[in-house]
Structure formats: C-alpha cells, structure tokens
Design an enzyme around this catalytic site. Structure first.
Site, PDB file in Angstrom:
ATOM      1  N   GLY A  55      31.264 156.057  80.431  1.00  0.00           N
ATOM      2  CA  GLY A  55      31.959 154.962  79.770  1.00  0.00           C
ATOM      3  C   GLY A  55      33.286 155.293  79.101  1.00  0.00           C
ATOM      4  O   GLY A  55      34.159 154.440  79.013  1.00  0.00           O
ATOM      5  N   ASP A 111      32.995 155.406  74.258  1.00  0.00           N
ATOM      6  CA  ASP A 111      33.471 154.033  74.415  1.00  0.00           C
ATOM      7  C   ASP A 111      32.827 153.118  73.381  1.00  0.00           C
ATOM      8  O   ASP A 111      33.496 152.302  72.761  1.00  0.00           O
ATOM      9  CB  ASP A 111      33.232 153.509  75.843  1.00  0.00           C
ATOM     10  CG  ASP A 111      31.780 153.666  76.290  1.00  0.00           C
ATOM     11  OD1 ASP A 111      31.035 154.447  75.663  1.00  0.00           O
ATOM     12  OD2 ASP A 111      31.385 153.007  77.269  1.00  0.00           O
ATOM     13  N   ASP A 114      26.280 151.997  69.713  1.00  0.00           N
ATOM     14  CA  ASP A 114      25.395 150.840  69.644  1.00  0.00           C
ATOM     15  C   ASP A 114      24.264 151.198  68.671  1.00  0.00           C
ATOM     16  O   ASP A 114      24.441 151.126  67.455  1.00  0.00           O
ATOM     17  CB  ASP A 114      24.900 150.585  71.079  1.00  0.00           C
ATOM     18  CG  ASP A 114      24.353 149.199  71.287  1.00  0.00           C
ATOM     19  OD1 ASP A 114      23.591 148.741  70.434  1.00  0.00           O
ATOM     20  OD2 ASP A 114      24.676 148.577  72.308  1.00  0.00           O
TER      21      ASP A 114
HETATM   22  C1  PRP Z   1      26.565 153.916  76.609  1.00  0.00           C
HETATM   23  C2  PRP Z   1      27.767 154.397  75.818  1.00  0.00           C
HETATM   24  C3  PRP Z   1      27.152 155.381  74.872  1.00  0.00           C
HETATM   25  C4  PRP Z   1      25.777 154.819  74.618  1.00  0.00           C
HETATM   26  C5  PRP Z   1      25.794 154.123  73.275  1.00  0.00           C
HETATM   27  O1  PRP Z   1      26.300 154.851  77.615  1.00  0.00           O
HETATM   28  O2  PRP Z   1      28.740 154.990  76.629  1.00  0.00           O
HETATM   29  O3  PRP Z   1      27.045 156.678  75.434  1.00  0.00           O
HETATM   30  O4  PRP Z   1      25.512 153.872  75.667  1.00  0.00           O
HETATM   31  O5  PRP Z   1      24.557 153.555  72.994  1.00  0.00           O
HETATM   32  P1  PRP Z   1      23.660 153.977  71.749  1.00  0.00           P
HETATM   33  O6  PRP Z   1      24.543 154.039  70.555  1.00  0.00           O
HETATM   34  O7  PRP Z   1      22.650 152.851  71.653  1.00  0.00           O
HETATM   35  O8  PRP Z   1      22.989 155.271  72.063  1.00  0.00           O
HETATM   36  P2  PRP Z   1      25.335 154.551  78.876  1.00  0.00           P
HETATM   37  O9  PRP Z   1      24.022 155.240  78.690  1.00  0.00           O
HETATM   38  O10 PRP Z   1      25.305 153.070  79.137  1.00  0.00           O
HETATM   39  O11 PRP Z   1      26.057 155.322  80.047  1.00  0.00           O
HETATM   40  P3  PRP Z   1      27.538 155.116  80.648  1.00  0.00           P
HETATM   41  O12 PRP Z   1      28.513 155.632  79.612  1.00  0.00           O
HETATM   42  O13 PRP Z   1      27.530 155.962  81.861  1.00  0.00           O
HETATM   43  O14 PRP Z   1      27.740 153.657  80.931  1.00  0.00           O
END
Ligand code: PRP
Length: 186
Positions: A55, A111, A114
C-alpha cells in the site's frame, strides 16, 4: 497512449466514488509538508526509510521526491488483511529488509493506520534490531478504528471509518493506481 488511459479512468470512477475524499492536489501539498518536517527533524545524516508494501508504494514515491537529506530506502512486505476487508490481527512478513538498521535513524512509512495492529507488530519487530531512532509516518490515520495506541509522528490526514481506495489502497488488489483517495461505492 493518453487516449487509452481515459476509458480506464472512467471505469475506475464508476466504481470508486468520483468525489475524491482527498484530492490529488491535497495529497501532493500535504506530502511536501511532511517531507519538509522530516528533513528538519533529521540531524544524524543516516536515515533509512522503510515502506510497507504494497500500500505505501505511491506515498513513498511522492514523499521521497521532497526529501533533501541523504537517505536509503528499503521495503518490507507484510500481510494482515490479504484480500479481506477485516484485519486478522496476525501479521505475516512476506519480505524482510535487505538493510541492517542497527544504530541508524529509521522512518517507517505506511499508507494507512487502521486498527494499528500491523504497525504495532512492525514497531516491536524493528525495535528489536536496535535502530538509533524509529519514527512512524502514515498518510492516513483512521483513529476511530484504533485498537492499540501508536505514536504516529508524521500524519497526513485523519480519515473517517469508511472503506477507502486509491493512492496505494486497494479493494481486492484493484484501485491502487488512483491518484486520489476515495470511498468505495456500496
Ligand atoms: C493495510 C495497510 C497497513 C494495514 C493497516 O495493509 O497498508 O499495512 O493494512 O491496518 P491495521 O492498522 O488495521 O493493521 P494490507 O494488509 O491491506 O496490505 P496491502 O498494503 O498490501 O494492501
């Protein structure tokens, strides 16, 4: 080539809300501000910027254009969501660093934060490697969803608890290439 790009953008806009929650211009402006702050704070001259794939790739690219200090880049790939919209809470390292960060200033770039579970895991993991300093930079901060307290030193925007795509963020691996952040239509 440009003519071929237009229909593709139109298709994306029909699925992703065309009213960007955060516009390309807003992102560019904020990213430049964050880079300036980071440069002003760096005193050691041995900065390693680590982006979390996938991301963070677009945010890192724009952020790094304004970093006017010596800097090395490295990447980690982790998976906590996979193709799901809900975090599993279990973080898997798919690609580790190539660089030794021992004794160096580290900036971790994401990015979006959450629940905070991914970054919390990564902080513990990287702190165990004894960097001189370790700071967090996230373009988007979804504070309402936070399950664990995190010190995000460099924050782009606080965002509401809605599903977001674009500028690196995906839904089922799509929409990462949008130059803005949008909510996904139901
Ligand atoms: C997303 C983002 C963070 C994580 C945040 O990654 O890039 O790494 O989720 O979420 P959290 O605070 O609830 O842990 P994702 O696992 O979707 O992978 P990606 O970056 O490849 O889309």
């Amino acid at each position: 080539m440009k003519a071929a790009l237009k229909p593709s953008t139109a298709v994306l806009n029909s699925v992703a809300d065309p009213r960007a929650l955060i516009t390309e211009l807003e992102i560019q402006h904020r990213t430049a501000q964050l880079s300036e702050r980071i440069c002003a704070d760096i005193t050691g001259g041995d900065l390693v910027v680590i982006a979390i794939l996938k991301g963070a790739f677009m945010f890192l690219a724009d952020l790094s254009r304004h970093l006017e200090v010596p800097v090395e880049f490295d990447f980690m790939a982790v998976s906590s969501y996979g193709d799901s919209t809900k975090t599993s809470g279990v973080v898997r390292i798919l690609k580790d660093l190539d660089t030794d960060i021992n004794g160096r200033d580290v900036l971790l770039v994401e990015d979006i934060v959450d629940s905070g579970l991914t970054l919390s895991y990564l902080l513990r993991n990287l702190e165990a490697r004894d960097p001189a300093s370790l700071e967090l930079c996230a373009l988007l901060n979804k504070k309402e969803k936070r399950k664990i307290s995190l010190p995000v030193k460099y924050e782009g925007f606080q965002v509401p608890d809605i599903f977001l795509v674009g500028y690196g963020l995906d839904y089922g691996q799509n929409y990462r290439n949008l130059p803005y952040v949008a909510s996904l239509k139901k």
